[in-house]
Design an enzyme around this catalytic site. Structure first.
Site, PDB file in Angstrom:
ATOM      1  N   SER A 146     -46.616  10.390 -10.051  1.00 37.45           N
ATOM      2  CA  SER A 146     -45.723  10.389  -8.893  1.00 37.45           C
ATOM      3  C   SER A 146     -44.979   9.060  -8.736  1.00 37.45           C
ATOM      4  CB  SER A 146     -46.518  10.692  -7.631  1.00 37.45           C
ATOM      5  OG  SER A 146     -47.605   9.803  -7.532  1.00 37.45           O
ATOM      6  N   CYS A 147     -45.372   8.058  -9.524  1.00 39.77           N
ATOM      7  CA  CYS A 147     -44.670   6.770  -9.472  1.00 39.77           C
ATOM      8  C   CYS A 147     -43.277   6.916 -10.077  1.00 39.77           C
ATOM      9  CB  CYS A 147     -45.449   5.708 -10.248  1.00 39.77           C
ATOM     10  SG  CYS A 147     -47.009   5.240  -9.471  1.00 39.77           S
ATOM     11  N   ILE A 148     -42.446   5.912  -9.832  1.00 41.90           N
ATOM     12  CA  ILE A 148     -41.090   5.925 -10.368  1.00 41.90           C
ATOM     13  C   ILE A 148     -40.958   4.808 -11.411  1.00 41.90           C
ATOM     14  CG2 ILE A 148     -38.633   5.611  -9.825  1.00 41.90           C
ATOM     15  CD1 ILE A 148     -39.572   8.076  -8.512  1.00 41.90           C
TER      16      ILE A 148
END
Lengths: 162, 208
Positions: free
Chosen positions: A34-36
């Site tokens: 879910s990190c960018i």
């Protein structure tokens, strides 16, 4: 205490909350849920910064600048400038922000992260040229500053290059 | 069983909760696999965010994961990660026949794997419920083939909202000689961590 910018090797793995500045003949890699993965780059000088952004906003909290969208983008820009990039030529690409557990509900951190990163680009007048976001799969990503290309692998899908 | 390790910075005896949970899951999986699999609590780790991926086995190739969510008053995630050889061996043990690569699996193979997650999760959470004094329920297992670092990253996200340090428990499952090696991660949310911490304090006080 670890440095805010990773010491780079030919191939540098960028962990959660970390930032790496990479140049010619180097690559930055990461695995994202879910990190960018935020890439800022100066294509003419073959320089790029890669941040593994975890959360949208620091809210004034201390911590690694790469952890939050609102601290990562200004920090990356400054790190690139110090490395010899022209801030006016810097462009951006982003990827990640998936929802691997397919959870419903109002707390969709991947989307919030992406929105926060876009807001930072707008504030810093950085043009976002490509993005590959969302879905329910993780991503293995590799940024090549020589070509400014970001390779994105999702399991069971064709490799995407943006 | 190996002695588990925990972060030196933490004075909280997390093993008092995670050891019984691991033991309980080990007994249950031992029965399920006719004694072919045993578990050992490897590590209760309190680590910085940037070191989370270092807890995974080397390499960043896709793995098969069985993900069991925790529902009830507090939540968390149990993630079992299998490399290709281990998942094939496990299903072969359970079905008593050789199995092909994951693309060829049918309902039976998937069901055997899901049931493994179910048995592991139920036994683990039952033991933990007893320690915590609250009901922790497993959700239906989800099987995915993906990058383990991505899943672990998402699981620690709720803790990352509060702190730069995150806590999770790593358990190793081994069996059939060295043919099956599985790593399981239990990642509590902040609320569950608080509950577990309180239950350890209560147990500590009761023991005095």
């Amino acid at each position: 205490m670890t440095s805010a910018v990773l010491a780079v090797e030919r191939e540098t793995n960028v962990g959660m909350g970390q930032i790496a500045v990479v140049g010619r003949d180097q690559v930055a890699r990461s695995v994202l849920g879910s990190c960018i993965g935020v890439v800022l780059y100066d294509e003419r000088r073959c320089l790029g910064a890669f941040a593994h952004v975890v959360l949208p906003a620091s809210g004034g909290r201390a911590g690694s600048p790469g952890k939050f969208a609102d601290t990562a983008v200004p920090f990356m820009l400054e790190a690139l400038r110090k490395a010899g990039a022209d801030p006016k030529s810097v462009l951006a690409k982003i990827t990640g922000g998936s929802n691997m557990f397919s959870a419903d509900g109002p707390f969709q951190i991947g989307k919030q992260n992406a929105d926060a990163v876009r807001a930072q680009f707008k504030a810093a007048n950085i043009r976002l040229v490509a993005e590959h976001l969302g879905g329910t799969s993780g991503r293995r990503v590799t940024f090549h500053p020589d070509t400014a290309l970001l390779e994105i692998e999702c399991v069971g899908q064709q490799v995407v290059v943006i | 069983m190996n002695s588990p390790t925990s972060s030196a910075s933490s004075c909280i005896p997390w093993e008092r909760i995670f050891e019984p949970a691991t033991q309980s899951a080990s007994v249950a999986l031992g029965k399920w696999t006719r004694g072919r699999i045993s578990l050992s609590l490897d590590e209760v780790r309190e680590t910085s965010l940037d070191e989370v991926a270092a807890s995974l086995p080397p390499g960043d190739e896709p793995v098969t994961m069985v993900i069991v969510g925790v529902s009830g008053e507090v939540s968390g995630q149990l993630i079992l990660t299998f490399d290709d050889r281990s998942v094939g061996e496990l299903i072969a043990v359970l079905l008593n026949r050789q199995v092909g690569p994951s693309e060829t699996w049918g309902e039976l193979e998937m069901s055997a794997l899901a049931e493994t997650g179910n048995i592991f999760g139920s036994a683990y959470l039952n033991a933990m419920s007893q320690c915590a004094g609250r009901r922790l329920l497993p959700s239906p297992p989800v099987i995915v083939r993906d990058y383990a670092a991505g899943a672990l990253e998402q699981a620690v996200m709720m803790q990352a909202l509060d702190s730069d340090e995150v806590l999770f428990c790593r358990t190793c499952l081994a069996g059939s000689g060295n043919a099956i090696n599985v790593t399981a991660f239990f990642v509590p949310t902040v609320e569950m961590l608080a509950l577990l911490r309180d239950s350890l304090s209560d147990a500590h006080l009761a023991a005095r």
